[in-house]
Design a protein around this motif. Structure first.
Motif, short mmCIF file in Angstrom:
data_model
loop_
_atom_site.label_atom_id
_atom_site.label_comp_id
_atom_site.label_asym_id
_atom_site.label_seq_id
_atom_site.Cartn_x
_atom_site.Cartn_y
_atom_site.Cartn_z
N GLY A 243 -35.98 4.62 22.27
CA GLY A 243 -36.46 5.87 21.69
C GLY A 243 -36.77 5.77 20.21
O GLY A 243 -37.04 6.78 19.57
N ARG A 244 -36.75 4.59 19.68
CA ARG A 244 -36.99 4.39 18.25
C ARG A 244 -38.45 3.97 18.04
O ARG A 244 -38.74 2.86 17.59
CB ARG A 244 -36.00 3.37 17.72
N ARG A 245 -39.33 4.88 18.35
CA ARG A 245 -40.77 4.60 18.32
C ARG A 245 -41.27 4.25 16.92
O ARG A 245 -42.05 3.32 16.76
CB ARG A 245 -41.52 5.79 18.90
N ALA A 246 -40.83 4.98 15.93
CA ALA A 246 -41.30 4.71 14.55
C ALA A 246 -40.81 3.35 14.09
O ALA A 246 -41.57 2.60 13.45
CB ALA A 246 -40.80 5.82 13.61
N ASP A 247 -39.57 3.01 14.42
CA ASP A 247 -39.05 1.69 14.05
C ASP A 247 -39.84 0.58 14.75
O ASP A 247 -40.16 -0.44 14.15
CB ASP A 247 -37.57 1.56 14.41
N ALA A 248 -40.13 0.79 16.02
CA ALA A 248 -40.89 -0.21 16.78
C ALA A 248 -42.26 -0.43 16.15
O ALA A 248 -42.72 -1.57 15.99
CB ALA A 248 -41.03 0.22 18.23
N SER A 249 -42.90 0.65 15.79
CA SER A 249 -44.22 0.55 15.16
C SER A 249 -44.13 -0.17 13.82
O SER A 249 -44.97 -1.02 13.50
CB SER A 249 -44.80 1.95 14.99
N ARG A 250 -43.12 0.16 13.05
CA ARG A 250 -42.94 -0.47 11.73
C ARG A 250 -42.67 -1.98 11.89
O ARG A 250 -43.26 -2.79 11.19
CB ARG A 250 -41.81 0.22 10.97
#
Length: 83
Positions: A5-12
């Motif tokens: 659920g850590r979409r922003a982290d994955a993208s970063r």
């Protein structure tokens, strides 16, 4: 990270890996995986096309044909052209 659920982290982290080695086949393949999980199908296809250019075409086609993460792309002409 997407699965957590850590979409922003994955993208970063995707961006970081690409900044470090933008032509590494493993980085490109993983960037495509993250992109497709984030619903960014055009971005995923761009990474897969780059991946296919920097790796053995036969290996790439076999891997892509069987990786379940890319199921949502299999109907696209761009994806079919890779396999």
């Amino acid at each position: 990270m997407v699965y957590l659920g850590r979409r922003a982290d994955a993208s970063r982290w995707n961006g970081r890996a690409l900044a470090i080695d933008p032509d590494d086949p493993i980085v490109l393949y993983n960037a495509a995986s993250v992109s497709v999980l984030l619903g960014k199908h055009d971005g995923a296809m761009s990474f897969l096309e780059r991946y296919a250019r920097v790796t053995d075409r036969k290996t790439a086609a076999a891997l892509l044909a069987h990786d379940r993460e890319f199921e949502s792309l299999k109907h696209l002409p761009r994806f079919r052209a890779l396999i």
